[in-house]
Enzyme design. Sequence first.
Site, PDB file in Angstrom:
ATOM      1  N   MET A  23      50.737  16.260  21.291  1.00 55.06           N
ATOM      2  CA  MET A  23      49.910  17.454  21.092  1.00 55.06           C
ATOM      3  C   MET A  23      50.610  18.495  20.216  1.00 55.06           C
ATOM      4  O   MET A  23      50.003  19.105  19.324  1.00 55.06           O
ATOM      5  CB  MET A  23      49.566  18.085  22.449  1.00 55.06           C
ATOM      6  CG  MET A  23      48.664  17.243  23.318  1.00 55.06           C
ATOM      7  SD  MET A  23      47.002  17.032  22.634  1.00 55.06           S
ATOM      8  CE  MET A  23      46.295  18.664  22.904  1.00 55.06           C
ATOM      9  N   LEU A  76      54.936  21.490  26.318  1.00 52.89           N
ATOM     10  CA  LEU A  76      55.892  20.612  26.982  1.00 52.89           C
ATOM     11  C   LEU A  76      55.202  19.776  28.059  1.00 52.89           C
ATOM     12  O   LEU A  76      54.120  20.122  28.525  1.00 52.89           O
ATOM     13  CB  LEU A  76      57.023  21.446  27.571  1.00 52.89           C
ATOM     14  CG  LEU A  76      57.797  22.225  26.489  1.00 52.89           C
ATOM     15  CD1 LEU A  76      58.519  23.431  27.069  1.00 52.89           C
ATOM     16  CD2 LEU A  76      58.752  21.300  25.750  1.00 52.89           C
ATOM     17  N   THR A 104      50.478  21.930  30.304  1.00 51.38           N
ATOM     18  CA  THR A 104      49.746  21.924  31.586  1.00 51.38           C
ATOM     19  C   THR A 104      50.777  21.863  32.699  1.00 51.38           C
ATOM     20  O   THR A 104      51.359  20.805  32.968  1.00 51.38           O
ATOM     21  CB  THR A 104      48.786  20.718  31.666  1.00 51.38           C
ATOM     22  OG1 THR A 104      47.889  20.761  30.553  1.00 51.38           O
ATOM     23  CG2 THR A 104      47.978  20.778  32.962  1.00 51.38           C
ATOM     24  N   LYS A 174      42.620  25.144  34.055  1.00 48.55           N
ATOM     25  CA  LYS A 174      42.964  23.855  33.429  1.00 48.55           C
ATOM     26  C   LYS A 174      43.055  22.755  34.486  1.00 48.55           C
ATOM     27  O   LYS A 174      42.560  21.640  34.285  1.00 48.55           O
ATOM     28  CB  LYS A 174      44.287  23.996  32.661  1.00 48.55           C
ATOM     29  CG  LYS A 174      44.934  22.682  32.266  1.00 48.55           C
ATOM     30  CD  LYS A 174      44.236  21.960  31.125  1.00 48.55           C
ATOM     31  CE  LYS A 174      44.650  20.500  31.069  1.00 48.55           C
ATOM     32  NZ  LYS A 174      44.710  19.894  29.787  1.00 48.55           N
ATOM     33  N   LYS A 235      50.328  13.355  36.590  1.00 48.75           N
ATOM     34  CA  LYS A 235      51.013  14.643  36.804  1.00 48.75           C
ATOM     35  C   LYS A 235      50.015  15.746  37.109  1.00 48.75           C
ATOM     36  O   LYS A 235      50.213  16.559  38.025  1.00 48.75           O
ATOM     37  CB  LYS A 235      51.850  14.948  35.551  1.00 48.75           C
ATOM     38  CG  LYS A 235      52.532  16.296  35.489  1.00 48.75           C
ATOM     39  CD  LYS A 235      51.755  17.335  34.692  1.00 48.75           C
ATOM     40  CE  LYS A 235      51.536  16.946  33.247  1.00 48.75           C
ATOM     41  NZ  LYS A 235      50.795  17.952  32.466  1.00 48.75           N
TER      42      LYS A 235
HETATM   43  P1  NAP Z   1      54.176  14.149  25.057  1.00 50.68           P
HETATM   44  O1  NAP Z   1      53.718  13.518  23.799  1.00 50.68           O
HETATM   45  O2  NAP Z   1      54.760  13.310  26.123  1.00 50.68           O
HETATM   46  O3  NAP Z   1      55.200  15.320  24.665  1.00 50.68           O
HETATM   47  C1  NAP Z   1      55.893  15.988  25.681  1.00 50.68           C
HETATM   48  C2  NAP Z   1      56.846  16.982  25.053  1.00 50.68           C
HETATM   49  O4  NAP Z   1      57.648  17.557  26.119  1.00 50.68           O
HETATM   50  C3  NAP Z   1      57.824  16.356  24.059  1.00 50.68           C
HETATM   51  O5  NAP Z   1      58.112  17.291  23.057  1.00 50.68           O
HETATM   52  C4  NAP Z   1      59.049  16.104  24.940  1.00 50.68           C
HETATM   53  O6  NAP Z   1      60.255  16.011  24.220  1.00 50.68           O
HETATM   54  C5  NAP Z   1      59.021  17.363  25.777  1.00 50.68           C
HETATM   55  N1  NAP Z   1      59.841  17.260  26.973  1.00 50.68           N
HETATM   56  C6  NAP Z   1      59.639  16.445  28.052  1.00 50.68           C
HETATM   57  N2  NAP Z   1      60.594  16.668  28.978  1.00 50.68           N
HETATM   58  C7  NAP Z   1      61.419  17.610  28.475  1.00 50.68           C
HETATM   59  C8  NAP Z   1      62.580  18.261  28.967  1.00 50.68           C
HETATM   60  N3  NAP Z   1      63.091  17.982  30.184  1.00 50.68           N
HETATM   61  N4  NAP Z   1      63.157  19.192  28.191  1.00 50.68           N
HETATM   62  C9  NAP Z   1      62.653  19.497  26.971  1.00 50.68           C
HETATM   63  N5  NAP Z   1      61.552  18.927  26.436  1.00 50.68           N
HETATM   64  C10 NAP Z   1      60.939  17.987  27.206  1.00 50.68           C
HETATM   65  O7  NAP Z   1      52.961  14.942  25.766  1.00 50.68           O
HETATM   66  P2  NAP Z   1      51.688  15.604  25.084  1.00 50.68           P
HETATM   67  O8  NAP Z   1      50.594  14.608  25.081  1.00 50.68           O
HETATM   68  O9  NAP Z   1      52.072  16.263  23.831  1.00 50.68           O
HETATM   69  O10 NAP Z   1      51.298  16.681  26.205  1.00 50.68           O
HETATM   70  C11 NAP Z   1      52.014  17.899  26.302  1.00 50.68           C
HETATM   71  C12 NAP Z   1      51.342  18.768  27.371  1.00 50.68           C
HETATM   72  O11 NAP Z   1      49.962  18.965  27.033  1.00 50.68           O
HETATM   73  C13 NAP Z   1      51.325  18.139  28.764  1.00 50.68           C
HETATM   74  O12 NAP Z   1      51.473  19.164  29.722  1.00 50.68           O
HETATM   75  C14 NAP Z   1      49.940  17.509  28.854  1.00 50.68           C
HETATM   76  O13 NAP Z   1      49.504  17.369  30.184  1.00 50.68           O
HETATM   77  C15 NAP Z   1      49.119  18.499  28.071  1.00 50.68           C
HETATM   78  N6  NAP Z   1      47.923  17.969  27.400  1.00 50.68           N
HETATM   79  C16 NAP Z   1      47.944  16.745  26.819  1.00 50.68           C
HETATM   80  C17 NAP Z   1      46.797  16.280  26.190  1.00 50.68           C
HETATM   81  C18 NAP Z   1      46.750  14.936  25.517  1.00 50.68           C
HETATM   82  O14 NAP Z   1      45.629  14.445  25.276  1.00 50.68           O
HETATM   83  N7  NAP Z   1      47.876  14.321  25.202  1.00 50.68           N
HETATM   84  C19 NAP Z   1      45.638  17.059  26.168  1.00 50.68           C
HETATM   85  C20 NAP Z   1      45.665  18.330  26.745  1.00 50.68           C
HETATM   86  C21 NAP Z   1      46.825  18.769  27.369  1.00 50.68           C
HETATM   87  P3  NAP Z   1      60.761  14.570  23.668  1.00 50.68           P
HETATM   88  O15 NAP Z   1      60.014  14.358  22.398  1.00 50.68           O
HETATM   89  O16 NAP Z   1      62.209  14.737  23.500  1.00 50.68           O
HETATM   90  O17 NAP Z   1      60.407  13.554  24.735  1.00 50.68           O
END
Ligand code: NAP
Length: 272
Positions: A23, A76, A104, A174, A235
């Site tokens: 995202m 994140l 989220t 949310k 989650k």
């Molecule tokens: P993602 O691709 O898994 O990215 C997660 C991000 O968090 C990455 O930048 C990751 O870094 C970072 N991260 C994880 N653990 C960490 C830590 N301990 N310290 C520092 N950075 C950390 O997830 P995403 O799909 O982008 O989703 C991000 C958020 O948006 C989540 O809360 C999700 O529920 C929400 N969301 C997602 C969607 C969707 O369709 N994907 C839609 C709406 C909302 P690394 O790259 O180093 O792993």
Amino acid sequence: MQNDTTAATGTPQKIAFLGLGGMGLPMAARLLDAGHPLTVWNRTAAKADPLVAAGAVRATSPAEAVAGADVVITMLADPAAALAVADAMLPALRPGTHWIDTSTIGPDTTRALAARLPDGVTLIDAPVMGSVDRAATGELLILAGGDTAPVAAVLGRLGTVTACGAPGDGAALKLVLINAVVGGVALVAEALTLAGSLGLPRELALRTLAAGPLAGAVARATATGSHFPVALAAKDVALATALAELPVLEAVHTALTTDPSLAGEDLAAIAR
Ligand code: NAP
């Protein structure tokens, strides 16, 4: 390159973007493309490469990223990630900075973060509905808690804002909306399993389900442009079931976590 300016100063706000996953990367790219000076940080540094190639500045730590920013945006994975990044960046936030958290993480973590803000820093919880496809096109539904007026131009580049109330209320809504979606997709998945057990064609079941009240859930269960990993959906369900007695969603959580091979797949995988 189109210029995105603030009403107050007429100049683009300097943005620090932390969290460049599925995202965060397209969201940050939209802000860079709008002309905002952009500093980026991600735990896995290489994920910033496309943004740096397009003109963003790479920071080597969260504190370095936010120093000098007008607006800080975090995207994140979960509460643990948000808390870890907050620990690293909070001491470096300068008075007047607006921190927009789009992760989220639920209302409890949001309010815990708000309680730790340095003087003169504001936190807007702005979790989003819509997946990577709508992040790329700036069509997210942004659920905002707190005063969004000082960052209206920035949020407008990412999607449409729904004002939810005080800080934490965006995070709360949310959880309501995403749990309804995840529960709906899980129900469609079970309806398809039942159809299969009864010898009915999947296409017939999907088509007729889509003509009824589960139409939106069928659309999500068959979407191809989304990437919302099953682990992140689990989650979000766990965040909800920790806050209220929700036996149906408890069962949905079990369904989402039973097969670990699905953890990285889009939510639609549970309906295949
Ligand atoms: P993602 O691709 O898994 O990215 C997660 C991000 O968090 C990455 O930048 C990751 O870094 C970072 N991260 C994880 N653990 C960490 C830590 N301990 N310290 C520092 N950075 C950390 O997830 P995403 O799909 O982008 O989703 C991000 C958020 O948006 C989540 O809360 C999700 O529920 C929400 N969301 C997602 C969607 C969707 O369709 N994907 C839609 C709406 C909302 P690394 O790259 O180093 O792993």
